[in-house]
Design a protein around this motif. Structure first.
Motif, mmCIF file in Angstrom:
data_model
loop_
_atom_site.group_PDB
_atom_site.id
_atom_site.type_symbol
_atom_site.label_atom_id
_atom_site.label_comp_id
_atom_site.label_asym_id
_atom_site.label_seq_id
_atom_site.Cartn_x
_atom_site.Cartn_y
_atom_site.Cartn_z
ATOM 1 N N ILE A 79 1.431 -15.500 9.281
ATOM 2 C CA ILE A 79 1.482 -14.866 7.957
ATOM 3 C C ILE A 79 0.290 -13.929 7.772
ATOM 4 N N GLY A 82 0.633 -10.917 9.938
ATOM 5 C CA GLY A 82 1.704 -10.084 9.393
ATOM 6 C C GLY A 82 1.272 -9.307 8.166
ATOM 7 N N ASN A 83 0.545 -9.961 7.276
ATOM 8 C CA ASN A 83 0.055 -9.281 6.071
ATOM 9 C C ASN A 83 -0.927 -8.173 6.418
ATOM 10 N N GLY A 98 6.394 -11.939 10.390
ATOM 11 C CA GLY A 98 6.930 -12.591 9.198
ATOM 12 C C GLY A 98 8.141 -13.449 9.500
ATOM 13 N N SER A 101 7.115 -16.587 11.382
ATOM 14 C CA SER A 101 6.493 -17.534 10.458
ATOM 15 C C SER A 101 7.541 -18.234 9.600
ATOM 16 N N SER A 117 5.682 -16.569 3.653
ATOM 17 C CA SER A 117 6.466 -15.806 4.629
ATOM 18 C C SER A 117 7.494 -14.918 3.941
ATOM 19 N N LEU A 120 5.933 -11.886 2.251
ATOM 20 C CA LEU A 120 5.611 -10.851 3.227
ATOM 21 C C LEU A 120 6.878 -10.084 3.620
ATOM 22 N N LEU A 121 7.946 -10.816 3.922
ATOM 23 C CA LEU A 121 9.197 -10.192 4.349
ATOM 24 C C LEU A 121 9.822 -9.361 3.233
#
Length: 205
Positions: A79, A82-83, A98, A101, A117, A120-121
Motif C-alpha cells: 500500500i 503504491g501510494n 494496489g 495488496s 488498498s 488507493l485503487l
C-alpha cells in the motif's frame, strides 16, 4: 518517542528516533521489529518529500515482511509503495501494487488493509478514467470504513459496560467491606468488655 514527534508533524525529530530504533533492532537481530522500523523510516522520508529514500526503505520492509511470512506487513508495504508511486504519477505501477495488496488484504480478512488498498485503487482508477472501477473501489472503501467505525463503536460500548459493571461491583464490595469492618469492630469491643469483666474483682455479697 518517534511516533509522538510524527503525530506532531516534527518529521526530522521522528526520523532521528526511528533511525536509532532501527539501529538497535538490527544489533539484536529482531527481524519483525526491523521490518516495522524500516516501514516507519520510509514513511518519514515520504513525508519529507525524499522519494528515493522512502521507496528504498519501503522495499526493504516489503522484502523482510515477505521473508517473515507476515501478510499483514506485506499488504501494508505494498500500500505504501503504491501510494508513493501514485503521487509520482506512475499509475500502472501503483495499480499493480494496489491490486496485490487488495488480494492479500482480502485473503487475511483485514478491514483496515482492505480499506487502504481500495482507497488507493479508487484514486488510481479515477486518474486512469475508469469510472466504473473507481466507483467499485470507492464502495468497498466506504464499506470497510463503516465496518471499522462500527467495530470501534462496539468496542467503546463494551468498555463502558465493563467500566459500569466494575464500578457497580466495587461499590458493593466497598459497602460489604465497611460492614465487615463495623462488625469486626463491634466484636472486638465485645471481647474487650468480656476480658475486662473477667479481670475485675468479684464482690462478695
Amino acid at each position: 518517542i518517534g511516533y509522538v514527534h510524527k503525530d506532531q508533524g516534527e518529521f526530522e525529530k521522528a526520523l532521528h528516533y526511528f533511525s536509532l530504533s532501527l539501529k538497535m533492532l538490527e544489533e539484536i537481530g529482531f527481524k519483525q521489529g526491523i521490518a516495522t522500523s524500516l516501514n516507519n523510516n520510509g514513511y518519514i522520508y515520504d513525508q519529507l518529500g525524499q522519494t528515493k529514500e522512502a521507496i528504498d526503505f519501503y522495499n526493504r520492509s516489503l522484502k523482510m515482511q515477505q521473508e517473515l511470512g507476515n501478510k499483514s506487513g506485506v499488504a501494508l508495504s505494498l500500500i505504501n509503495i503504491g501510494n508513493l508511486l501514485f503521487d509520482e504519477g506512475q499509475l500502472n505501477k501503483a495499480l499493480k501494487f494496489g491490486l496485490q495488496s487488495l488480494v492479500i488484504s482480502q485473503e487475511i480478512g483485514s478491514p483496515d488493509r482492505i480499506k487502504a488498498s481500495s482507497r488507493l485503487l479508487c484514486n488510481v482508477y479515477e486518474k486512469q478514467g475508469n469510472g466504473m472501477k473507481s466507483l467499485e473501489m470507492y464502495k468497498l472503501y466506504v464499506t470497510m470504513k463503516d465496518s471499522l467505525s462500527n467495530a470501534e463503536t462496539q468496542k467503546a460500548t463494551a468498555q463502558q459496560q465493563a467500566k459500569y459493571i466494575y464500578e457497580k461491583q466495587k461499590t458493593i464490595d466497598d459497602a460489604a467491606n465497611e460492614k465487615q469492618k463495623a462488625l469486626d469492630g463491634a466484636e472486638k469491643d465485645k471481647l474487650i468488655a468480656i476480658e475486662k469483666e473477667k479481670k475485675e474483682p468479684q464482690q462478695i455479697v
